[in-house]
Scaffold this motif. Structure first.
Motif: not given
Length: 205
Positions: A46, A49-50, A53
């Motif tokens: 969490d 990102t992208g 993750a």
């Protein structure tokens, strides 16, 4: 009526060895699938990102694929391993089916003559005027009345299907598609018998 449904959907699991194995196998499969899905999903980061993750879930899926391929190669090299695996699964399914049979204590004075009819009657009660209802709603209704404690949707589904009640994998209610029962299927498979109206019947309705 709620106690009758909890009993009725449990009665089908007591109709023989084949039924117990079928219910146990379906429950084991659903639980194993849910556990593996949760294990893969838990690897998602969490704080990233992208693709970073999603790297954790991808790696776990690759690991599961490698294990599956390894099991396949082992079975090709030593086919007798399939017999061991089948025996282990059958034993686990038998034990799980036995536990499902005793999930609900049978109330005294309850008739088992028509378990499917009792189940359908309560499903109609939960449905009301709606065209369909999610199994999660039915299960919540049961548990609100002290029945089906410890059950999951998969457990309720297995019992309803064992009674011949159709369960659809994707019933959309409020934009959410999940397992449920449709009123049209109940009407088709368990039609309501037409009888002459009487004050007693009207009051009972």
């Amino acid at each position: 009526m709620n106690r009758r449904l909890a009993l009725a959907v449990d009665v089908a699991a007591r109709h023989g060895i084949a039924q117990r194995l079928a219910v146990g196998s379906r429950t084991l499969y659903d639980r194993l699938t849910a556990a593996l899905t949760a294990w893969v999903a838990a690897a998602r980061r969490d704080d990233l990102t992208g693709w970073r993750a999603a790297l954790g879930p991808v790696l776990r899926m690759v690991l599961l694929g490698g294990l599956a391929y390894g099991a396949y190669r082992a079975a090709r090299a030593a086919p007798w391993l399939l017999w061991l695996a089948a025996g282990a699964w059958a034993l686990a399914a038998w034990r799980t089916g036995a536990l499902e049979e005793t999930a609900v204590e049978e109330p005294e004075g309850t008739s088992e003559e028509d378990p499917a009819g009792a189940a359908v009657a309560l499903l109609r009660e939960v449905l009301g005027d709606r065209p369909a209802v999610h199994l999660s709603t039915v299960l919540a209704h049961l548990q609100e009345h002290g029945q089906g404690e410890g059950w999951k949707v998969a457990d309720l589904r297995a019992r309803l299907e064992a009674l011949g009640i159709p369960v659809h994998p994707k019933v959309k209610i409020g934009g959410v598609p999940t397992r449920g029962v449709r009123a049209a299927d109940l009407d088709a498979h368990f039609p309501i018998e037409e009888t002459s109206p009487s004050p007693v019947q009207v009051d009972a309705a």
